[in-house]
Design a protein around this motif. Structure first.
Motif, PDB file in Angstrom:
ATOM      1  N   THR A 136       0.811  -1.222   0.000  1.00 33.60           N
ATOM      2  CA  THR A 136       0.000   0.000   0.000  1.00 33.60           C
ATOM      3  C   THR A 136       0.844   1.271   0.000  1.00 33.60           C
ATOM      4  O   THR A 136       0.291   2.362   0.003  1.00 33.60           O
ATOM      5  N   ASP A 155      -4.221   2.770   8.052  1.00 33.47           N
ATOM      6  CA  ASP A 155      -5.333   1.827   7.941  1.00 33.47           C
ATOM      7  C   ASP A 155      -6.254   2.160   6.777  1.00 33.47           C
ATOM      8  O   ASP A 155      -6.874   1.257   6.194  1.00 33.47           O
ATOM      9  N   TYR A 158      -5.203   0.361   3.666  1.00 33.43           N
ATOM     10  CA  TYR A 158      -5.669  -1.022   3.572  1.00 33.43           C
ATOM     11  C   TYR A 158      -7.148  -1.097   3.213  1.00 33.43           C
ATOM     12  O   TYR A 158      -7.579  -2.018   2.503  1.00 33.43           O
ATOM     13  N   ALA A 161      -7.188  -0.740  -0.358  1.00 33.02           N
ATOM     14  CA  ALA A 161      -6.702  -1.975  -0.985  1.00 33.02           C
ATOM     15  C   ALA A 161      -7.799  -3.034  -1.060  1.00 33.02           C
ATOM     16  O   ALA A 161      -7.859  -3.809  -2.024  1.00 33.02           O
ATOM     17  N   GLU A 162      -8.663  -3.104  -0.050  1.00 32.33           N
ATOM     18  CA  GLU A 162      -9.781  -4.057  -0.078  1.00 32.33           C
ATOM     19  C   GLU A 162     -10.654  -3.830  -1.313  1.00 32.33           C
ATOM     20  O   GLU A 162     -10.994  -4.772  -2.034  1.00 32.33           O
ATOM     21  N   GLN A 226       1.559 -10.936   0.115  1.00 33.34           N
ATOM     22  CA  GLN A 226       1.331  -9.704   0.848  1.00 33.34           C
ATOM     23  C   GLN A 226       2.421  -9.576   1.900  1.00 33.34           C
ATOM     24  O   GLN A 226       2.851 -10.577   2.479  1.00 33.34           O
ATOM     25  N   GLY A 233      -2.442  -4.974   8.303  1.00 34.45           N
ATOM     26  CA  GLY A 233      -1.808  -5.781   7.270  1.00 34.45           C
ATOM     27  C   GLY A 233      -2.056  -7.264   7.449  1.00 34.45           C
ATOM     28  O   GLY A 233      -2.305  -7.991   6.484  1.00 34.45           O
ATOM     29  N   PHE A 236      -5.651  -8.032   6.432  1.00 30.42           N
ATOM     30  CA  PHE A 236      -5.743  -8.001   4.971  1.00 30.42           C
ATOM     31  C   PHE A 236      -5.142  -9.276   4.383  1.00 30.42           C
ATOM     32  O   PHE A 236      -5.713  -9.898   3.489  1.00 30.42           O
TER      33      PHE A 236
END
Length: 452
Positions: A136, A155, A158, A161-162, A226, A233, A236
Motif C-alpha cells: 500500500t 489503515d 488497507y 486496498a480491499e 502480501q 496488514g 488483509f
C-alpha cells in the motif's frame, strides 16, 4: 515425511536492497541491474537451485526521512536509483521454464483496470508463473511524486486496498468465461461476445464500467503475496494473501505473528494453511564455518551505516538521525511500515535496539533470520526456525551478487535435498499449482465469488 521448505530469491531492480553499501564490494555485480544479462543470470541460477520464485521488491519514492534529506540514500545506493520491476520478468521467463516471479505493485498509485491488464499480460508471457506482492506504500515522498499531498493514513490505505482487490477480482475472474476465446479461423470467430461480461463497479474509491482487456491467463488471478505485518496488514493478508512475507528478530515473535495470521485466516472462512508464510532470511554460506565467517567479515566492511539508517528511517517513519549511537529507539506511532515499530513495542524497553545495533551486519539489522556457516550449519538454523515458528519457507535476502546466491544454490540446496526437506525437481503446472496444488484460486478465497 518432513515438512518441505520453500525458498524465494529476494531481489530488487536497484543497486542496493536490504543492506546498503554492498554494491561497492569488489565481487558484487548489482550495479549491472540495468542490463538484461544481470537478470537472465539471476533467473537461470535460481532455477538451477529449484527455488520457488524470484521475489521482486519495489518502492515508490526515495528514502528522505533520515535527516529530512535523501542524501544518505543516494550516496549509499539505498534503494536509489530504483527501476521498474515489471519489464525484467519477461527477460527472466524467456530463459527459464518453472521458477515463479513475484512482482511488487503499490495499490495507492495504480488503477485496477490497468494493473489487471499488466498482470494478465505477464501471466500469459510467463506461462502462469507470476505473483503479485500487494503493498500500500510507505514513503511520503512516493505519495508526493504520484501527485498526492502526502501518504494516506495507514489503515485507510488497507481499506482502499480491499476495494482495489474486489475490482481486480471482478476483472480477472468474472469478465471472461473459460470458453470465451475460440480462435476459429474457419468461422472467422475469435471470441464469443456472449461469453464476455462487462464489469461494473461503483465504490467509494473506484468506479469501473468495462470489459477486462485480456482473455483468461493460465492462473487468471496472479498468485497473491502480501508483505504487511501490522494489525491491519495481517487482517488483509488473512483475507486475501496466498503467501505472506514476514520479518521478526526472534523465533518467539515470528511464531506469534504466524499464529495470528493463521487464526485470522480461519476467522475469514479459510483454512489456516491456505497461506504460505515466508520469513526474511540473510544467509552467508561457504564450504566451512570458518570460510563463512570470513565471508561475513568481508561483507561487513562494506555495509554503509548511514545508508542503512536511511532505509530503516523510511521503513519506520522515524528519523533515526535524532538518536545517539547508543541510545535505545523508542516505539512511536508511524504512518509508514508499522511492523517495525510494532516489533520495537513487542521487544519492550529492556531489549530495544540502539542505533549502533541497527548499523551492524547482524540479526538486529536484518529483522529476521541471520545465519552464517557451512551448508550443514545453515540448514540446521533454517530447520530450527521452521520448527519454532511454523513458517513455510524463506525469502533469501540479496547480499553480494551473484556470489551469495550461487553459494545457496550450489552448497545449501543440496544439503537440504539430502535431508529430504527441499524438492529435487519442480512440480508441473503454473506457480499457484506448484505452491498450493491448484492452478486457480481456492473456493475459500474471497476472489472466487466473482467467477464467471
Amino acid at each position: 515425511m518432513p515438512k518441505q521448505i520453500h525458498l524465494n530469491a529476494f531481489h530488487m531492480n536497484s543497486p542496493g536492497h536490504s543492506w546498503a553499501g554492498l554494491w561497492a564490494h569488489p565481487r558484487d555485480q548489482s550495479s549491472a541491474h540495468n542490463t538484461p544479462g544481470y537478470w537472465t543470470h539471476l533467473a537461470k541460477t535460481a532455477e538451477r537451485g529449484k527455488l520457488d520464485a524470484i521475489f521482486l521488491a519495489d518502492v515508490i519514492g526515495v528514502y528522505d526521512v533520515y535527516g529530512g534529506t535523501p542524501d544518505a540514500a543516494l550516496k549509499a545506493a539505498a534503494q536509489a536509483p530504483t527501476l521498474d520491476p515489471f519489464p525484467v520478468v519477461p527477460l527472466m521467463a524467456g530463459v527459464t521454464e518453472h521458477i515463479g516471479f513475484g512482482v511488487t505493485a503499490t495499490v495507492s498509485y495504480e488503477q485496477p483496470y490497468l494493473l489487471a491488464r499488466r498482470f494478465s499480460t505477464l501471466d500469459h508471457l510467463t506461462g502462469g508463473r507470476v505473483a503479485w506482492n500487494i503493498v500500500t506504500g510507505l514513503l511520503d515522498s512516493g505519495a508526493r511524486g504520484a501527485g498526492q499531498t502526502g501518504l494516506a493514513e495507514h489503515d485507510s490505505r488497507y481499506a482502499a486496498a480491499e476495494e482495489f482487490l474486489d475490482v481486480t477480482y471482478k476483472l480477472w475472474e468474472g469478465s471472461w468465461a473459460d470458453d470465451a476465446l475460440v480462435q476459429d479461423k474457419a468461422a472467422r470467430l475469435y471470441t464469443k461476445p456472449d461469453r464476455v461480461r462487462r464489469v461494473q463497479h461503483q465504490g467509494e474509491r473506484y468506479q469501473l464500467d468495462a470489459l477486462h482487456l485480456v482473455h483468461p491467463s493460465p492462473q487468471r488471478t496472479p498468485f497473491l503475496f502480501q508483505a504487511g505485518s501490522s494489525t491491519a496488514g495481517r487482517d488483509f493478508a488473512a483475507r486475501h494473501a496466498e503467501a505472506v512475507f514476514v520479518n521478526g528478530p526472534t523465533p518467539e515473535l515470528v511464531a506469534e505473528t504466524v499464529r495470528d495470521i493463521r487464526r485470522r485466516a480461519v476467522a475469514h472462512g479459510r483454512d489456516a494453511y491456505d497461506i504460505k508464510v515466508f520469513l526474511g532470511a540473510t544467509l552467508i554460506v561457504a564450504p566451512t564455518d570458518a570460510e563463512a565467517q570470513e565471508r561475513h567479515r568481508s561483507y561487513a566492511e562494506y555495509i554503509d551505516a548511514e545508508g542503512t539508517l536511511a532505509l530503516i528511517s523510511g521503513w519506520s517513519g522515524i528519523d533515526l538521525s535524532r538518536y545517539g549511537l547508543d541510545e535505545k529507539i523508542q516505539a512511536t506511532e508511524s504512518n509508514a511500515m508499522r511492523s517495525l515499530t510494532d516489533t520495537l513495542r513487542r521487544l519492550g524497553p529492556e531489549k530495544a535496539w540502539t542505533i549502533r545495533d541497527l548499523t551492524r551486519f547482524g540479526p538486529e539489522g536484518t529483522r529476521g533470520a541471520f545465519l552464517i556457516g557451512s551448508p550443514a550449519t545453515v540448514a540446521d538454523g533454517l530447520l530450527h526456525w521452521v520448527e519454532a515458528t511454523d513458517v513455510d519457507g524463506f525469502n533469501l535476502v540479496r547480499l553480494v551478487m551473484p556470489e551469495s546466491l550461487e553459494a545457496i544454490v550450489d552448497l545449501l540446496v543440496p544439503e537440504l535435498q539430502n535431508r529430504g526437506v527441499f524438492k529435487t525437481d519442480y512440480a508441473d503446472g503454473p506457480l499457484r499449482q506448484k505452491l498450493s496444488g491448484s492452478p486457480r484460486l481456492s473456493d475459500r478465497h474471497p476472489g472466487a465469488r466473482f467467477r464467471f
